[in-house]
Design a protein around this motif. Structure first.
Motif, short mmCIF file in Angstrom:
data_model
loop_
_atom_site.label_atom_id
_atom_site.label_comp_id
_atom_site.label_asym_id
_atom_site.label_seq_id
_atom_site.Cartn_x
_atom_site.Cartn_y
_atom_site.Cartn_z
N ASP A 84 -17.22 30.73 31.62
CA ASP A 84 -17.97 30.03 32.67
C ASP A 84 -19.37 29.59 32.24
O ASP A 84 -20.21 29.26 33.09
CB ASP A 84 -18.10 30.90 33.93
N SER A 85 -19.65 29.60 30.96
CA SER A 85 -20.94 29.12 30.48
C SER A 85 -20.72 28.13 29.33
O SER A 85 -19.59 27.93 28.88
CB SER A 85 -21.82 30.28 30.02
N TYR A 86 -21.79 27.53 28.87
CA TYR A 86 -21.70 26.52 27.81
C TYR A 86 -21.01 27.08 26.57
O TYR A 86 -21.29 28.20 26.14
CB TYR A 86 -23.10 26.03 27.45
N LEU A 87 -20.11 26.31 26.01
CA LEU A 87 -19.34 26.75 24.82
C LEU A 87 -19.35 25.63 23.79
O LEU A 87 -19.18 24.45 24.13
CB LEU A 87 -17.91 27.10 25.22
N ASN A 88 -19.57 26.01 22.54
CA ASN A 88 -19.43 25.03 21.47
C ASN A 88 -18.96 25.73 20.20
O ASN A 88 -19.00 26.94 20.08
CB ASN A 88 -20.72 24.25 21.23
N GLY A 89 -18.49 24.94 19.28
CA GLY A 89 -18.03 25.48 18.00
C GLY A 89 -17.38 24.38 17.18
O GLY A 89 -16.91 23.38 17.72
N GLY A 90 -17.39 24.58 15.87
CA GLY A 90 -16.75 23.58 15.03
C GLY A 90 -17.04 23.80 13.57
O GLY A 90 -17.58 24.83 13.15
N GLY A 91 -16.68 22.80 12.78
CA GLY A 91 -16.86 22.89 11.33
C GLY A 91 -16.23 21.71 10.64
O GLY A 91 -16.22 20.60 11.17
N SER A 92 -15.67 21.94 9.47
CA SER A 92 -15.09 20.86 8.69
C SER A 92 -13.78 21.29 8.05
O SER A 92 -13.46 22.47 7.97
CB SER A 92 -16.07 20.37 7.61
N ILE A 93 -13.04 20.31 7.59
CA ILE A 93 -11.74 20.52 6.94
C ILE A 93 -11.85 20.02 5.51
O ILE A 93 -12.50 19.01 5.23
CB ILE A 93 -10.63 19.73 7.66
N ARG A 94 -11.20 20.73 4.60
CA ARG A 94 -11.03 20.24 3.24
C ARG A 94 -9.54 20.31 2.91
O ARG A 94 -8.86 21.27 3.28
CB ARG A 94 -11.80 21.09 2.22
N TYR A 95 -9.03 19.30 2.23
CA TYR A 95 -7.63 19.36 1.81
C TYR A 95 -7.47 18.70 0.44
O TYR A 95 -8.26 17.86 0.04
CB TYR A 95 -6.70 18.72 2.84
N SER A 96 -6.41 19.15 -0.27
CA SER A 96 -6.19 18.67 -1.63
C SER A 96 -4.72 18.85 -1.99
O SER A 96 -4.03 19.68 -1.39
CB SER A 96 -7.08 19.45 -2.61
N SER A 97 -4.26 18.09 -2.95
CA SER A 97 -2.90 18.28 -3.48
C SER A 97 -2.91 19.16 -4.73
O SER A 97 -1.86 19.44 -5.30
CB SER A 97 -2.26 16.93 -3.79
N THR A 98 -4.10 19.58 -5.15
CA THR A 98 -4.23 20.51 -6.27
C THR A 98 -5.04 21.72 -5.82
O THR A 98 -5.82 21.63 -4.87
CB THR A 98 -4.93 19.84 -7.47
N PRO A 99 -4.89 22.86 -6.49
CA PRO A 99 -5.58 24.07 -6.05
C PRO A 99 -7.10 23.90 -5.99
O PRO A 99 -7.70 23.20 -6.82
CB PRO A 99 -5.19 25.11 -7.10
N PHE A 100 -7.72 24.55 -4.99
CA PHE A 100 -9.18 24.56 -4.89
C PHE A 100 -9.77 25.48 -5.97
O PHE A 100 -9.18 26.49 -6.33
CB PHE A 100 -9.62 25.12 -3.53
N ALA A 101 -10.95 25.13 -6.43
CA ALA A 101 -11.72 26.02 -7.28
C ALA A 101 -13.07 26.32 -6.64
O ALA A 101 -13.63 27.39 -6.80
CB ALA A 101 -11.93 25.41 -8.66
N HIS A 102 -13.59 25.33 -5.87
CA HIS A 102 -14.89 25.47 -5.22
C HIS A 102 -14.81 24.94 -3.79
O HIS A 102 -13.87 24.22 -3.44
CB HIS A 102 -15.96 24.70 -5.99
N ASN A 103 -15.82 25.25 -2.99
CA ASN A 103 -15.78 24.82 -1.59
C ASN A 103 -16.09 23.34 -1.40
O ASN A 103 -16.06 22.85 -0.27
CB ASN A 103 -16.73 25.67 -0.73
#
Length: 207
Positions: A84-103
Protein backbone atom coordinates in the motif's frame (compact mmCIF):
# COMPACT_ATOMS: atom_id res chain seq x y z
CA UNK A 1 19.83 -59.23 -9.20
CA UNK A 2 16.09 -59.67 -8.64
CA UNK A 3 16.02 -56.45 -6.62
CA UNK A 4 17.87 -54.60 -9.38
CA UNK A 5 15.47 -55.91 -12.05
CA UNK A 6 12.45 -54.77 -10.03
CA UNK A 7 13.98 -51.31 -9.50
CA UNK A 8 14.66 -50.93 -13.22
CA UNK A 9 11.04 -51.93 -13.91
CA UNK A 10 9.79 -49.30 -11.44
CA UNK A 11 11.93 -46.64 -13.11
CA UNK A 12 10.59 -47.61 -16.52
CA UNK A 13 7.00 -47.42 -15.32
CA UNK A 14 7.53 -43.99 -13.75
CA UNK A 15 9.20 -42.55 -16.84
CA UNK A 16 6.62 -40.82 -19.01
CA UNK A 17 7.11 -38.89 -22.23
CA UNK A 18 9.38 -35.85 -22.08
CA UNK A 19 7.55 -32.67 -21.14
CA UNK A 20 8.24 -28.98 -20.69
CA UNK A 21 9.41 -27.84 -17.29
CA UNK A 22 9.24 -24.63 -15.29
CA UNK A 23 12.29 -23.98 -13.12
CA UNK A 24 11.49 -21.96 -10.00
CA UNK A 25 13.99 -20.40 -7.60
CA UNK A 26 11.64 -21.42 -4.79
CA UNK A 27 12.19 -25.10 -5.67
CA UNK A 28 15.70 -25.03 -7.10
CA UNK A 29 17.38 -22.80 -4.51
CA UNK A 30 19.30 -19.56 -4.94
CA UNK A 31 20.45 -18.99 -8.52
CA UNK A 32 24.14 -18.44 -9.21
CA UNK A 33 25.60 -14.92 -9.16
CA UNK A 34 28.98 -16.13 -10.44
CA UNK A 35 29.62 -14.94 -14.00
CA UNK A 36 31.96 -17.86 -14.70
CA UNK A 37 29.63 -20.50 -13.20
CA UNK A 38 26.00 -19.81 -14.13
CA UNK A 39 23.01 -21.88 -13.05
CA UNK A 40 22.55 -24.60 -15.67
CA UNK A 41 19.00 -24.86 -17.01
CA UNK A 42 17.85 -28.22 -18.37
CA UNK A 43 16.93 -28.86 -21.98
CA UNK A 44 13.16 -28.75 -22.34
CA UNK A 45 12.65 -25.96 -19.79
CA UNK A 46 9.78 -23.72 -20.89
CA UNK A 47 10.09 -21.00 -18.23
CA UNK A 48 12.38 -19.71 -15.48
CA UNK A 49 10.98 -17.83 -12.50
CA UNK A 50 12.67 -16.08 -9.59
CA UNK A 51 12.87 -12.95 -7.47
CA UNK A 52 15.45 -10.23 -7.09
CA UNK A 53 16.09 -7.04 -5.17
CA UNK A 54 18.75 -4.35 -5.31
CA UNK A 55 22.20 -5.96 -5.35
CA UNK A 56 21.05 -9.37 -6.63
CA UNK A 57 22.32 -10.97 -9.84
CA UNK A 58 20.88 -14.20 -11.28
CA UNK A 59 22.93 -15.80 -14.06
CA UNK A 60 21.82 -18.70 -16.28
CA UNK A 61 23.13 -20.95 -19.03
CA UNK A 62 20.21 -22.27 -21.07
CA UNK A 63 21.00 -24.99 -23.59
CA UNK A 64 18.98 -26.92 -26.11
CA UNK A 65 17.02 -23.99 -27.56
CA UNK A 66 16.10 -23.61 -31.19
CA UNK A 67 18.66 -21.81 -33.33
CA UNK A 68 17.94 -18.66 -35.28
CA UNK A 69 16.10 -15.39 -34.85
CA UNK A 70 13.39 -15.30 -32.19
CA UNK A 71 11.96 -13.22 -29.36
CA UNK A 72 11.84 -14.23 -25.69
CA UNK A 73 9.66 -12.43 -23.15
CA UNK A 74 10.61 -11.32 -19.65
CA UNK A 75 7.75 -10.44 -17.30
CA UNK A 76 8.11 -8.57 -14.00
CA UNK A 77 5.78 -8.07 -11.06
CA UNK A 78 5.92 -6.25 -7.76
CA UNK A 79 2.45 -7.39 -6.70
CA UNK A 80 3.73 -9.88 -4.09
CA UNK A 81 5.79 -7.16 -2.38
CA UNK A 82 3.20 -4.38 -2.53
CA UNK A 83 2.27 -2.96 0.91
CA UNK A 84 0.00 0.00 0.00
CA UNK A 85 2.95 2.37 -0.36
CA UNK A 86 5.24 3.51 -3.17
CA UNK A 87 7.15 0.63 -4.78
CA UNK A 88 9.97 0.61 -7.28
CA UNK A 89 12.70 -1.69 -8.49
CA UNK A 90 14.64 -2.67 -11.54
CA UNK A 91 17.95 -3.23 -13.24
CA UNK A 92 19.37 -4.50 -16.50
CA UNK A 93 19.68 -7.64 -18.59
CA UNK A 94 22.77 -9.08 -20.25
CA UNK A 95 22.68 -11.94 -22.74
CA UNK A 96 25.17 -13.74 -24.94
CA UNK A 97 25.60 -16.84 -27.09
CA UNK A 98 29.01 -17.46 -25.50
CA UNK A 99 29.89 -17.88 -21.81
CA UNK A 100 30.23 -14.75 -19.67
CA UNK A 101 33.60 -13.87 -18.18
CA UNK A 102 32.79 -10.39 -16.83
CA UNK A 103 29.69 -8.39 -15.95
CA UNK A 104 30.11 -6.24 -19.04
CA UNK A 105 30.05 -9.19 -21.46
CA UNK A 106 27.14 -9.77 -23.80
CA UNK A 107 24.39 -7.49 -25.05
CA UNK A 108 21.90 -5.33 -23.17
CA UNK A 109 18.40 -5.41 -24.73
CA UNK A 110 17.35 -2.60 -22.39
CA UNK A 111 16.84 -1.97 -18.72
CA UNK A 112 13.79 -3.19 -16.82
CA UNK A 113 11.89 -1.63 -13.97
CA UNK A 114 8.66 -1.10 -12.09
CA UNK A 115 7.45 2.13 -10.51
CA UNK A 116 4.11 2.26 -8.73
CA UNK A 117 2.42 4.99 -6.71
CA UNK A 118 -0.94 3.80 -5.32
CA UNK A 119 -2.17 7.41 -5.10
CA UNK A 120 -1.82 7.90 -8.86
CA UNK A 121 -3.82 6.42 -11.73
CA UNK A 122 -2.52 3.15 -13.13
CA UNK A 123 -0.70 3.66 -16.44
CA UNK A 124 2.13 2.18 -18.47
CA UNK A 125 4.63 4.11 -16.34
CA UNK A 126 2.76 3.61 -13.04
CA UNK A 127 2.15 -0.11 -12.76
CA UNK A 128 2.96 -3.15 -10.63
CA UNK A 129 3.82 -5.18 -13.73
CA UNK A 130 6.09 -4.71 -16.73
CA UNK A 131 7.59 -6.73 -19.57
CA UNK A 132 10.70 -6.70 -21.71
CA UNK A 133 11.61 -8.49 -24.95
CA UNK A 134 14.91 -10.22 -25.64
CA UNK A 135 15.45 -10.39 -29.40
CA UNK A 136 17.87 -13.05 -30.63
CA UNK A 137 19.15 -12.65 -34.18
CA UNK A 138 19.70 -15.22 -36.91
CA UNK A 139 23.21 -16.04 -35.63
CA UNK A 140 21.87 -17.46 -32.34
CA UNK A 141 23.12 -21.04 -32.03
CA UNK A 142 20.79 -22.55 -29.41
CA UNK A 143 22.63 -21.82 -26.14
CA UNK A 144 21.74 -18.67 -24.23
CA UNK A 145 23.73 -17.09 -21.40
CA UNK A 146 21.47 -14.70 -19.53
CA UNK A 147 21.92 -12.42 -16.50
CA UNK A 148 19.29 -10.57 -14.48
CA UNK A 149 21.05 -7.69 -12.68
CA UNK A 150 18.97 -5.90 -10.03
CA UNK A 151 20.48 -2.48 -9.35
CA UNK A 152 17.85 -0.52 -7.40
CA UNK A 153 14.55 -0.81 -5.57
CA UNK A 154 12.81 -0.83 -2.22
CA UNK A 155 11.20 -4.26 -2.61
CA UNK A 156 11.85 -7.61 -4.30
CA UNK A 157 10.47 -8.13 -7.80
CA UNK A 158 9.24 -11.43 -9.18
CA UNK A 159 10.25 -12.29 -12.74
CA UNK A 160 9.49 -14.91 -15.34
CA UNK A 161 11.45 -15.72 -18.50
CA UNK A 162 9.32 -17.42 -21.14
CA UNK A 163 11.37 -19.91 -23.21
CA UNK A 164 8.42 -21.79 -24.71
CA UNK A 165 8.81 -20.22 -28.16
CA UNK A 166 12.43 -21.44 -28.33
CA UNK A 167 11.85 -25.09 -27.35
CA UNK A 168 12.81 -27.73 -29.88
CA UNK A 169 9.91 -30.04 -30.79
CA UNK A 170 10.30 -33.39 -29.02
CA UNK A 171 13.42 -32.22 -27.20
CA UNK A 172 14.23 -34.73 -24.43
CA UNK A 173 14.28 -33.43 -20.89
CA UNK A 174 17.82 -33.59 -19.50
CA UNK A 175 17.90 -32.79 -15.81
CA UNK A 176 20.38 -30.29 -14.40
CA UNK A 177 21.10 -30.84 -10.71
CA UNK A 178 21.85 -27.19 -10.12
CA UNK A 179 18.44 -26.02 -11.26
CA UNK A 180 15.92 -28.82 -11.62
CA UNK A 181 14.31 -30.45 -8.58
CA UNK A 182 13.83 -34.22 -8.36
CA UNK A 183 10.67 -35.49 -10.07
CA UNK A 184 7.70 -36.14 -7.82
CA UNK A 185 8.07 -39.92 -8.28
CA UNK A 186 11.60 -40.02 -6.87
CA UNK A 187 10.61 -40.35 -3.16
CA UNK A 188 8.23 -43.20 -4.04
CA UNK A 189 10.95 -45.03 -5.93
CA UNK A 190 13.42 -44.65 -3.08
CA UNK A 191 10.83 -45.93 -0.59
CA UNK A 192 10.09 -48.94 -2.81
CA UNK A 193 13.78 -49.76 -3.14
CA UNK A 194 14.29 -49.57 0.63
CA UNK A 195 11.34 -51.91 1.16
CA UNK A 196 12.67 -54.43 -1.33
CA UNK A 197 16.10 -54.46 0.27
CA UNK A 198 14.54 -54.95 3.72
CA UNK A 199 12.43 -57.85 2.48
CA UNK A 200 15.46 -59.48 0.91
CA UNK A 201 17.44 -59.26 4.17
CA UNK A 202 14.60 -60.87 6.11
CA UNK A 203 14.33 -63.87 3.78
CA UNK A 204 15.75 -67.05 5.46
CA UNK A 205 18.85 -68.44 3.82
CA UNK A 206 18.43 -71.84 2.17
CA UNK A 207 20.19 -74.65 4.02
Amino acid sequence: MATLRILVSLLALSAGPASALTVSELDAGEYSSDWSSPTLIANGTSAISGTGTAGDTDIFAVGGLASGAQVLTLSLSGADAFTDSYLNGGGSIRYSSTPFAHNWDGLNPGDFGISYDPFQAVSVSNNLTASRSITLDSSFGGTLYLAMIFTYGNAPLSYGIDLSSALLPGDPLVESPSAVPLPATAPLLLTALAGLLLMRRRQPRAG
